[in-house]
Motif scaffolding. Sequence first.
Motif, PDB file in Angstrom:
ATOM      1  N   PRO A 209       0.813  -1.238   0.000  1.00 45.89           N
ATOM      2  CA  PRO A 209       0.000   0.000   0.000  1.00 45.89           C
ATOM      3  C   PRO A 209       0.835   1.271   0.000  1.00 45.89           C
ATOM      4  CG  PRO A 209      -0.914  -1.596   1.532  1.00 45.89           C
ATOM      5  CD  PRO A 209       0.392  -2.153   1.071  1.00 45.89           C
ATOM      6  N   ILE A 210       1.986   1.269   0.664  1.00 50.18           N
ATOM      7  CA  ILE A 210       2.836   2.466   0.693  1.00 50.18           C
ATOM      8  C   ILE A 210       3.398   2.747  -0.694  1.00 50.18           C
ATOM      9  CG2 ILE A 210       4.916   3.484   1.689  1.00 50.18           C
ATOM     10  CD1 ILE A 210       4.393   1.818   4.186  1.00 50.18           C
ATOM     11  N   PHE A 211       3.842   1.694  -1.362  1.00 51.42           N
ATOM     12  CA  PHE A 211       4.396   1.878  -2.709  1.00 51.42           C
ATOM     13  C   PHE A 211       3.293   2.246  -3.707  1.00 51.42           C
ATOM     14  CE2 PHE A 211       7.917  -0.048  -0.673  1.00 51.42           C
ATOM     15  CZ  PHE A 211       9.044   0.287  -1.415  1.00 51.42           C
ATOM     16  N   ARG A 212       2.096   1.705  -3.514  1.00 55.61           N
ATOM     17  CA  ARG A 212       0.977   2.114  -4.377  1.00 55.61           C
ATOM     18  C   ARG A 212       0.680   3.589  -4.190  1.00 55.61           C
ATOM     19  NH1 ARG A 212      -1.708  -2.982  -3.071  1.00 55.61           N
ATOM     20  NH2 ARG A 212      -2.931  -1.862  -1.507  1.00 55.61           N
ATOM     21  N   ALA A 213       0.744   4.067  -2.930  1.00 55.77           N
ATOM     22  CA  ALA A 213       0.492   5.486  -2.676  1.00 55.77           C
ATOM     23  C   ALA A 213       1.546   6.367  -3.337  1.00 55.77           C
ATOM     24  CB  ALA A 213       0.460   5.739  -1.167  1.00 55.77           C
ATOM     25  N   ILE A 214       2.788   5.891  -3.359  1.00 58.96           N
ATOM     26  CA  ILE A 214       3.850   6.656  -4.029  1.00 58.96           C
ATOM     27  C   ILE A 214       3.573   6.775  -5.517  1.00 58.96           C
ATOM     28  CG2 ILE A 214       6.304   6.669  -4.618  1.00 58.96           C
ATOM     29  CD1 ILE A 214       6.838   5.331  -1.906  1.00 58.96           C
ATOM     30  N   PHE A 215       3.171   5.672  -6.146  1.00 58.96           N
ATOM     31  CA  PHE A 215       2.875   5.711  -7.580  1.00 58.96           C
ATOM     32  C   PHE A 215       1.627   6.539  -7.880  1.00 58.96           C
ATOM     33  CE2 PHE A 215       5.575   1.856  -7.688  1.00 58.96           C
ATOM     34  CZ  PHE A 215       6.429   2.242  -8.704  1.00 58.96           C
ATOM     35  N   LEU A 216       0.692   6.627  -6.901  1.00 56.45           N
ATOM     36  CA  LEU A 216      -0.482   7.473  -7.097  1.00 56.45           C
ATOM     37  C   LEU A 216      -0.119   8.952  -7.149  1.00 56.45           C
ATOM     38  CD1 LEU A 216      -3.215   5.809  -4.840  1.00 56.45           C
ATOM     39  CD2 LEU A 216      -3.284   6.100  -7.321  1.00 56.45           C
ATOM     40  N   LEU A 217       0.983   9.321  -6.497  1.00 57.85           N
ATOM     41  CA  LEU A 217       1.409  10.721  -6.484  1.00 57.85           C
ATOM     42  C   LEU A 217       2.242  11.091  -7.699  1.00 57.85           C
ATOM     43  CD1 LEU A 217       2.421  11.003  -2.709  1.00 57.85           C
ATOM     44  CD2 LEU A 217       0.327  11.826  -3.782  1.00 57.85           C
ATOM     45  N   VAL A 218       2.641  10.099  -8.476  1.00 57.96           N
ATOM     46  CA  VAL A 218       3.492  10.344  -9.647  1.00 57.96           C
ATOM     47  C   VAL A 218       2.650  10.236 -10.911  1.00 57.96           C
ATOM     48  CG1 VAL A 218       5.518   9.524 -10.922  1.00 57.96           C
ATOM     49  CG2 VAL A 218       5.489   9.432  -8.422  1.00 57.96           C
ATOM     50  N   PRO A 219       2.781  11.194 -11.852  1.00 56.74           N
ATOM     51  CA  PRO A 219       2.046  11.073 -13.127  1.00 56.74           C
ATOM     52  C   PRO A 219       2.395   9.770 -13.842  1.00 56.74           C
ATOM     53  CG  PRO A 219       2.974  13.266 -12.892  1.00 56.74           C
ATOM     54  CD  PRO A 219       3.534  12.444 -11.775  1.00 56.74           C
ATOM     55  N   LYS A 220       1.425   9.251 -14.593  1.00 56.98           N
ATOM     56  CA  LYS A 220       1.609   7.955 -15.249  1.00 56.98           C
ATOM     57  C   LYS A 220       2.807   7.943 -16.187  1.00 56.98           C
ATOM     58  CE  LYS A 220      -0.988   4.354 -17.660  1.00 56.98           C
ATOM     59  NZ  LYS A 220       0.160   3.911 -18.404  1.00 56.98           N
ATOM     60  N   ARG A 221       3.068   9.075 -16.854  1.00 60.75           N
ATOM     61  CA  ARG A 221       4.185   9.104 -17.797  1.00 60.75           C
ATOM     62  C   ARG A 221       5.537   8.954 -17.102  1.00 60.75           C
ATOM     63  NH1 ARG A 221       2.246  14.353 -17.373  1.00 60.75           N
ATOM     64  NH2 ARG A 221       3.728  15.885 -16.535  1.00 60.75           N
ATOM     65  N   ASN A 222       5.584   9.154 -15.780  1.00 57.71           N
ATOM     66  CA  ASN A 222       6.838   9.048 -15.026  1.00 57.71           C
ATOM     67  C   ASN A 222       6.901   7.783 -14.173  1.00 57.71           C
ATOM     68  OD1 ASN A 222       7.718  11.561 -16.012  1.00 57.71           O
ATOM     69  ND2 ASN A 222       6.627  12.642 -14.397  1.00 57.71           N
TER      70      ASN A 222
END
Length: 398
Positions: A209-222
């Motif tokens: 869940p922590i890593f999913r939250a990190i990816f949620l804060l990053v735009p998909k292109r990055n």
Amino acid sequence: MESNPAIEVKPRSLSFYIVLAAAIYAFIKAYWLLSPILLSFVLTMLIALAINPVILRIQVVTRNRRLAAGLFTLGFLGSIVLAGWTMFGPMKESVENLTREIPEYWERIQKPLIRLEQQAILSEEKLQEEVSTEIARDDPETVEPAGEEESDEVSKSSDQGETLRSNITGMFQDLLGNFTAVAFNAGQIFIVLVTVFFGVLFTIMNPRPIFRAIFLLVPKRNHDQAQILLQRITEFAPKWAGTMLLDMASIGLLVFIFMWIIFGFLDALVLGIFAALMGAIPFLGPFLSAIPALLLAFGAGGMTPLWVLLAYVVIQGLQSNFLEPFIMARGMKLHPLAVIFAMLLSVAAFGVLGVLIAAPLIAILSIFHDELYRKRYLPMVTDEDLDDLARKALREKK
């Protein structure tokens, strides 16, 4: 050629920048309240990532990550309890010996100061007698100013003796007075450590869940770039933990061996454990670990303080020139100057426990620099090119 509306970047509205500025301002104003939380989060993530390879190995056997995390936690707590039970007796006896010797050590410090004060008083009385004899012999009108000057000099000399002892006494009183603030800070440190312990426990049970939250804060292109960054940090954390533990164990073992020769097994065991714990503090750890040994040495008297000082010099030389380069070569490769300034900044930003994250923060910033800046702006520049530029800037010859 018409632009594709799907990839056009829309300009930010004024309200976005206002909200961003307000958020930054609120963060700055509330930073001193948020800094323990940030420190706890950073320590939790670093320790959890460092433990992750061990959890994965246990998970291969148990087929369940929560069970693997639980078994690791039980093993860790059991090791601490067993080590504490084994060393409680020797540590208790050593601490009792130290508390008995500290008053004697303080008396040894005060004796020469008291003798200095007494000599100043005797000198004052002798000078006063000589001045009184000269005044009775000579004309009081011509001699009186000189007598006043000499009496002033006498009083100054006696005051210097009293001031020296009072200053040293005041210094120790100030140190004792600061123990209240130290106790308050120790309470805060205890809260942070308890928070980190439970944070690590819940993180190693399920870090996704922590890593999913990190990816949620990053735009998909990055996302690809963010994945590379997280992978490099995940690979770095176990190396950092292993390097630090090896360094702590080596310094603790060296102190134990040398102090065993001087003080005996019990005191050497306590001093070795203390030196190993202080090994987590970059650069200052070896100096802090020498303080209890020097106190014991002064309590023993004779040539013991000199032998202890020489022993710690030899230990530091072995650690810096032989063991530490070997350990660092297999772990982190950080410039000492970068670690020193990182340590100062971490302490200023997070308090005393900030020293624990100084080195890993430098390494993580280096990872971000490599992936976000160097690959974009310096893609063709190699380390050899940078060394060559540095050599030319310093006007060094090959």
